[in-house]
Write a protein that holds these residues in place. Structure first.
Motif, PDB file in Angstrom:
ATOM      1  N   MET A   1      35.219  51.518  16.953  1.00  0.00           N
ATOM      2  CA  MET A   1      35.535  50.287  17.661  1.00  0.00           C
ATOM      3  C   MET A   1      34.371  49.863  18.563  1.00  0.00           C
ATOM      4  O   MET A   1      34.046  48.698  18.678  1.00  0.00           O
ATOM      5  CB  MET A   1      36.817  50.449  18.471  1.00  0.00           C
ATOM      6  N   GLU A   2      33.728  50.866  19.155  1.00  0.00           N
ATOM      7  CA  GLU A   2      32.627  50.580  20.084  1.00  0.00           C
ATOM      8  C   GLU A   2      31.493  49.824  19.407  1.00  0.00           C
ATOM      9  O   GLU A   2      30.923  48.907  19.967  1.00  0.00           O
ATOM     10  CB  GLU A   2      32.115  51.864  20.711  1.00  0.00           C
ATOM     11  N   ASP A   3      31.182  50.204  18.139  1.00  0.00           N
ATOM     12  CA  ASP A   3      30.092  49.551  17.417  1.00  0.00           C
ATOM     13  C   ASP A   3      30.403  48.090  17.165  1.00  0.00           C
ATOM     14  O   ASP A   3      29.532  47.243  17.309  1.00  0.00           O
ATOM     15  CB  ASP A   3      29.833  50.264  16.100  1.00  0.00           C
ATOM     16  N   VAL A   4      31.643  47.848  16.778  1.00  0.00           N
ATOM     17  CA  VAL A   4      32.042  46.476  16.458  1.00  0.00           C
ATOM     18  C   VAL A   4      31.941  45.595  17.697  1.00  0.00           C
ATOM     19  O   VAL A   4      31.551  44.434  17.611  1.00  0.00           O
ATOM     20  CB  VAL A   4      33.490  46.462  15.894  1.00  0.00           C
ATOM     21  N   LEU A   5      32.268  46.153  18.842  1.00  0.00           N
ATOM     22  CA  LEU A   5      32.269  45.358  20.074  1.00  0.00           C
ATOM     23  C   LEU A   5      30.972  45.483  20.876  1.00  0.00           C
ATOM     24  O   LEU A   5      30.919  45.085  22.035  1.00  0.00           O
ATOM     25  CB  LEU A   5      33.462  45.752  20.956  1.00  0.00           C
ATOM     26  N   GLU A   6      29.958  46.007  20.223  1.00  0.00           N
ATOM     27  CA  GLU A   6      28.691  46.206  20.931  1.00  0.00           C
ATOM     28  C   GLU A   6      28.038  44.870  21.291  1.00  0.00           C
ATOM     29  O   GLU A   6      27.483  44.690  22.368  1.00  0.00           O
ATOM     30  CB  GLU A   6      27.739  47.027  20.059  1.00  0.00           C
ATOM     31  N   LEU A   7      28.167  43.936  20.386  1.00  0.00           N
ATOM     32  CA  LEU A   7      27.592  42.604  20.590  1.00  0.00           C
ATOM     33  C   LEU A   7      28.363  41.868  21.697  1.00  0.00           C
ATOM     34  O   LEU A   7      29.587  41.779  21.653  1.00  0.00           O
ATOM     35  CB  LEU A   7      27.705  41.823  19.277  1.00  0.00           C
ATOM     36  N   GLU A   8      27.614  41.329  22.667  1.00  0.00           N
ATOM     37  CA  GLU A   8      28.261  40.718  23.840  1.00  0.00           C
ATOM     38  C   GLU A   8      29.177  39.541  23.457  1.00  0.00           C
ATOM     39  O   GLU A   8      30.296  39.431  23.948  1.00  0.00           O
ATOM     40  CB  GLU A   8      27.201  40.258  24.834  1.00  0.00           C
ATOM     41  N   THR A   9      28.678  38.693  22.578  1.00  0.00           N
ATOM     42  CA  THR A   9      29.465  37.520  22.155  1.00  0.00           C
ATOM     43  C   THR A   9      30.798  37.953  21.556  1.00  0.00           C
ATOM     44  O   THR A   9      31.853  37.411  21.877  1.00  0.00           O
ATOM     45  CB  THR A   9      28.676  36.710  21.097  1.00  0.00           C
ATOM     46  N   ARG A  10      30.725  38.952  20.686  1.00  0.00           N
ATOM     47  CA  ARG A  10      31.938  39.423  20.027  1.00  0.00           C
ATOM     48  C   ARG A  10      32.895  40.024  21.049  1.00  0.00           C
ATOM     49  O   ARG A  10      34.115  39.853  20.973  1.00  0.00           O
ATOM     50  CB  ARG A  10      31.557  40.447  18.958  1.00  0.00           C
ATOM     51  N   ARG A  11      32.332  40.741  22.006  1.00  0.00           N
ATOM     52  CA  ARG A  11      33.163  41.362  23.043  1.00  0.00           C
ATOM     53  C   ARG A  11      33.865  40.281  23.886  1.00  0.00           C
ATOM     54  O   ARG A  11      35.025  40.405  24.229  1.00  0.00           O
ATOM     55  CB  ARG A  11      32.290  42.249  23.937  1.00  0.00           C
ATOM     56  N   LYS A  12      33.119  39.203  24.162  1.00  0.00           N
ATOM     57  CA  LYS A  12      33.708  38.099  24.933  1.00  0.00           C
ATOM     58  C   LYS A  12      34.880  37.481  24.176  1.00  0.00           C
ATOM     59  O   LYS A  12      35.914  37.164  24.764  1.00  0.00           O
ATOM     60  CB  LYS A  12      32.644  37.010  25.178  1.00  0.00           C
ATOM     61  N   ILE A  13      34.694  37.306  22.873  1.00  0.00           N
ATOM     62  CA  ILE A  13      35.770  36.727  22.050  1.00  0.00           C
ATOM     63  C   ILE A  13      36.979  37.663  22.056  1.00  0.00           C
ATOM     64  O   ILE A  13      38.120  37.229  22.237  1.00  0.00           O
ATOM     65  CB  ILE A  13      35.266  36.459  20.609  1.00  0.00           C
ATOM     66  N   PHE A  14      36.699  38.953  21.905  1.00  0.00           N
ATOM     67  CA  PHE A  14      37.769  39.950  21.897  1.00  0.00           C
ATOM     68  C   PHE A  14      38.527  39.915  23.233  1.00  0.00           C
ATOM     69  O   PHE A  14      39.757  39.910  23.272  1.00  0.00           O
ATOM     70  CB  PHE A  14      37.164  41.342  21.651  1.00  0.00           C
ATOM     71  N   ASP A  15      37.777  39.863  24.336  1.00  0.00           N
ATOM     72  CA  ASP A  15      38.399  39.822  25.668  1.00  0.00           C
ATOM     73  C   ASP A  15      39.236  38.558  25.861  1.00  0.00           C
ATOM     74  O   ASP A  15      40.315  38.602  26.452  1.00  0.00           O
ATOM     75  CB  ASP A  15      37.323  39.878  26.768  1.00  0.00           C
TER      76      ASP A  15
END
Lengths: 91, 171
Positions: B1-15
């Motif tokens: 899961m950490e790898d998938v959310l490593e990218l800041e943009t993707r993490r922002k979308i997830f959040d």
């Protein structure tokens, strides 16, 4: 203190509190949205609040406004309108 | 899961999806000031890695973090994220059983649009109909559940509304 002065202080007080409340809302909105329009709205509300705080100060200290203070207050109004104009123009 | 959310943009979308379950693509793009196609790419990626689930309801694709939202909550989210439907439900919350014309006096929409939305609410089992001769009375099916849901998800956001009002003010 006469009746008109008391009413004046009341109205300026309410306006100041109201503008500070709106300023808070706009700052939180900007923090959440990072929208440029909201940035300028926050700026104009900040100036509007400052102007009212200044006005409250003059009223409480019973200082008679001189040409300089009137100029300063007018300058605040001008800046408020400029930021409102920019906010409307910003895409 | 950490790898998938490593990218800041993707993490922002997830959040964003995590904080606002049930949002649709354009709303996420709007909140994050990103292009829809950009959000779509990342959401598809999150879906591929089973972090996000997509549900199509009421004409929108809505996004949820996998395993966090129950079926009932998803049903409420898909309906009550729509402003008009929310205002009808809020009016029904303040009143017990109301007639079509009572809602019409308090919610600014046309009679046919109101009928359409009421049918939608009945179909999704949020509202139930009671017949009084020729008249139909509308009431919430599960009042307490909706109150709990509204407190938990807060579909009305003051700050978002403030931003919307100013965003619409342009030449």
């Amino acid at each position: 203190m006469d009746y008109v002065s008391l009413v004046n202080i009341g109205i300026v007080g309410i306006t100041t509190v109201f503008s500070l409340g709106l300023l808070m809302i706009s700052l939180i909105s900007y923090h959440k949205s990072k929208n440029k329009k909201i940035f300028f709205v926050s700026l104009l509300l900040l100036l509007f609040s400052l102007k009212n705080l200044l006005l409250s100060f003059f009223l409480f200290t019973e200082q008679i406004p001189n040409n300089f203070t009137i100029l300063a207050l007018e300058f605040f109004d001008l800046l408020i309108l400029v930021f409102l104009f920019i906010a409307v123009l910003t895409k | 899961m950490e790898d998938v959310l490593e990218l800041e943009t993707r993490r922002k979308i997830f959040d964003t999806i995590s904080k606002n379950p049930g949002l649709h693509l354009s709303k996420i793009a709007d909140l994050l000031n990103m292009r829809i196609s950009h959000v779509e790419y990342h959401v598809n990626y999150l879906e591929k890695y089973d972090l996000v689930v997509v549900e199509k309801s009421t004409g929108f694709k809505r996004f949820y973090i996998k395993g966090t939202i129950g079926t009932q909550d998803k049903r409420y989210l898909s309906i009550l994220r729509q402003k008009t439907l929310l205002s009808i439900v809020l009016f029904l919350l303040k009143n017990q059983t109301v007639l079509h014309k009572d809602i019409l006096e308090n919610v600014a929409i046309s009679p046919s649009t109101l009928s359409y939305h009421l049918n939608k609410l009945v179909k999704h089992e949020i509202v139930e109909v009671q017949r009084y001769g020729e008249n139909k009375g509308y009431q919430l099916k599960n009042r307490q559940e909706i109150i709990t849901w509204l407190i938990q998800y807060k579909p009305f956001d003051l700050y978002e509304e403030f931003t919307n009002v100013w965003s619409e003010l342009s030449i």
